[in-house]
Scaffold this active site. Structure first.
Site, PDB file in Angstrom:
ATOM      1  N   TYR A 130      64.448-118.855  50.246  1.00  0.00           N
ATOM      2  CA  TYR A 130      64.049-118.499  51.613  1.00  0.00           C
ATOM      3  C   TYR A 130      63.263-119.642  52.255  1.00  0.00           C
ATOM      4  CZ  TYR A 130      61.990-115.682  55.371  1.00  0.00           C
ATOM      5  OH  TYR A 130      61.610-115.190  56.582  1.00  0.00           O
ATOM      6  N   TRP A 132      63.195-122.366  56.185  1.00  0.00           N
ATOM      7  CA  TRP A 132      63.923-122.874  57.348  1.00  0.00           C
ATOM      8  C   TRP A 132      64.803-124.077  57.034  1.00  0.00           C
ATOM      9  CZ3 TRP A 132      61.615-122.782  62.897  1.00  0.00           C
ATOM     10  CH2 TRP A 132      61.536-121.444  63.325  1.00  0.00           C
TER      11      TRP A 132
END
Length: 574
Positions: A130, A132
């Site tokens: 997880y 960006w």
């Protein structure tokens, strides 16, 4: 921030990086920019001239390329390297690393993936990763998951930390996760909205960045709102920059009391017959139960404005005034995500939509509600540009791979349950109305994410991580998570994952060329050889250092006030 954001660096193709001097157009989570390259060095940066509001944070893109926190070489935790997986987990995070070659690091990683798949199974590898990661189209996280599928499978995650409560409740309320879809556009609001209510939403703060590449159009929109004299109310414990920009009315309830405040307003709408009975009857279900709740018929407590004042701290007279103003104007309720990050976090967004249903303006231009104006310029109009292609497919685990019996646990867990999973292997848990079992995970691999930054309760997390045999991190900075890793690979670039995939597949127990070919075909894998990847990697960077629920309404009416498909504008440098 992506490898594509580092100028003439890791994510770029060899041909571009080979240009010793010039400018390179690239992009990052902070915006598009031109990187000046002199003699193979990233020496200066200037924002893209079509960015309407460049952020000063762009300067940091250049700083981190040569900064002291850059991961320059593959590193392995000493105890893990000398004694094997699971050795001395208490030394994780102590900084005792040994530098190794890329060949050594990739061999160690491929061997460990093979060991865990063989000795345990796909349920023993957690591949959430997880975060960006890269802003470009070459997605290292997708490639990592393809790798893990290619080698047998892995435990994945669902939801996110940003809006998990919204993700779970919205499909039951409006039929979809509205916050991920089109929003009423800025021009539609300018033309039709009379009153904007920003509830726990700061449309400037987070629009500096974007999940892909920001277009920074929110600043121009707020300027237009200010010039047009649009009325704006900001309901937030903090007087935000947007509130100051619009000289908006600021109302500051006690934190985490938004639902109670909304309920008090709803009581006034009902008691004074300000609600839209035709809309409620024609497009919602459940208002009869909710009205009984508001009037106290179900529990003996009327949810009056005075009742709400005791909880949220906003005077009852103010709550009544808000009810009147909401009902007498074309009102857009702009919900943020912060207020759903709490126990029973589904209640504030559910109640926000219940208010919008009572006002009866859902589907009217400039009315109703939105829940993504604080990110990705959610109200930007659709772009006339052609749509970019979809992301890379993750593939599937081999159909003839190791069976995954139910007692081995779930193949997907909610991302915020990772610590619970590590501490409670085999334990049952409830999620979204069903019962699941935590798998017994021995290894996790993170690319372009930093769980030790965004997860809660750090000490409990450190204890949980001691349960792992191996923690692999691939990043370009020594993040908190990288410091807790056993194997650290520098630079988030596709070639690293491709090389690992090639090595892991070559090391797999496949008896014939035919079976290997069929295996790769099933997984949709296109592999380059280790030598090819190594060559491209060297050429790419010639001069860089290495509970209780509210009985609310369910809206079934489509919102037709204008769709927004944000132009990602991704500039791919790889």
């Amino acid at each position: 921030m992506s490898s594509a954001s580092l100028g003439a660096l890791a994510g770029m193709g060899a041909a571009r990086a080979a240009t010793a001097t010039g400018e390179v157009l690239s992009g990052s989570h902070w915006g598009v920019f031109h990187a000046k390259v002199e003699n193979g060095r990233f020496t200066a940066l200037r924002p893209w001239d079509k960015d309407p509001h460049p952020t000063p944070a762009l300067a940091g893109v250049q700083d981190i390329v040569y900064g002291p926190s850059r991961i320059r070489f593959p590193m392995v935790r000493r105890a893990w390297l000398e004694k094997g997986p699971g050795a001395a987990p208490e030394t994780r995070g102590k900084g005792d690393f040994v530098r190794v070659s890329w060949d050594k690091a990739l061999d160690l990683m491929a061997g460990e993936i093979r060991r865990v798949q063989t000795d345990f199974g796909p349920w023993a590898i957690y591949g959430d990763t997880y975060g960006w990661r890269s802003a470009g189209r070459t997605n290292p996280q997708a490639m990592m998951k393809r790798l893990l599928n290619l080698t047998g499978g892995y435990v994945d995650s669902s939801e996110d930390y940003s809006k998990a409560a919204i993700e779970r409740i919205m499909p039951y309320v409006v039929g979809s996760v509205e916050a991920e879809g089109p929003q009423s556009t800025y021009p539609t609001v300018m033309e039709n909205t009379e009153l904007l209510v920003f509830w726990g939403c700061s449309p400037l703060n987070n629009n500096i960045i974007a999940n892909s590449i920001p277009d920074h159009k929110a600043w121009g929109w707020l300027d237009d709102l200010r010039k047009a004299g649009k009325k704006a109310i900001f309901i937030d414990p903090v007087r935000t920059d947007a509130c100051k920009t619009l000289n908006g009315e600021w109302i500051a309830p006690r934190p985490q009391t938004d639902a109670a405040m909304m309920i008090g307003i709803a009581h006034t709408l009902l008691a004074e017959n300000l609600h839209d009975t035709k809309f409620l009857a024609g497009y919602t279900r459940g208002f009869d139960r909710f009205s009984d709740y508001l009037l106290g018929k179900s529990d003996g407590v009327a949810k009056t404005a005075e009742w709400a004042e005791e909880i949220c701290g906003i005077p009852a007279a103010t709550l009544r005034d808000l009810a009147h103003r909401f009902a007498s104007n074309r009102t857009l309720l702009v919900g943020g995500w912060a207020m759903q990050r709490q126990q029973h976090g589904e209640q504030p967004p559910w109640m926000l939509i219940t208010l919008a249903c009572m006002l009866g303006q859902i589907g009217l231009p400039g009315g109703g509600f939105v829940q993504r104006y604080h990110l990705d310029s959610g109200g930007a109009p659709p772009s006339p540009a052609p749509a970019l292609g979809g992301g890379m497919a993750l593939g599937e685990r081999p159909k003839d791979g190791k069976p995954w019996p139910a007692e081995r646990g779930a193949a997907v867990i909610p991302c915020a349950r990772v610590v619970d999973m590590l501490l409670n292997p085999g334990k049952e848990y409830e999620f979204n109305g069903r019962t699941f079992r935590y798998p017994d995970v021995r290894m996790t691999y993170w690319v372009g994410g930093n769980p030790f930054h965004h997860h809660q309760d750090r000490n409990r997390m450190v204890a949980a991580w001691k349960k792992l045999d191996t923690f692999i991190v691939q990043d370009f900075q020594w993040t908190a998570s990288a410091r807790m890793a056993d194997i650290v690979l520098g630079r988030i670039c596709a070639s690293s994952v491709c090389t690992a995939a090639a090595r892991a597949s070559a090391a797999s127990a496949r008896n014939s060329a035919a079976s290997r070919s069929a295996w790769a075909t099933r997984s949709g894998a296109t592999m380059r050889s280790s030598s090819q990847v190594t060559a491209s990697r060297k050429a790419a960077v010639p001069a860089l250092p290495s509970g209780g629920g509210i009985a609310g309404c369910t809206s079934a009416r489509s919102r037709v006030s204008g769709a927004s498909q944000r132009c990602q504008g991704e500039t791919r440098a790889s």
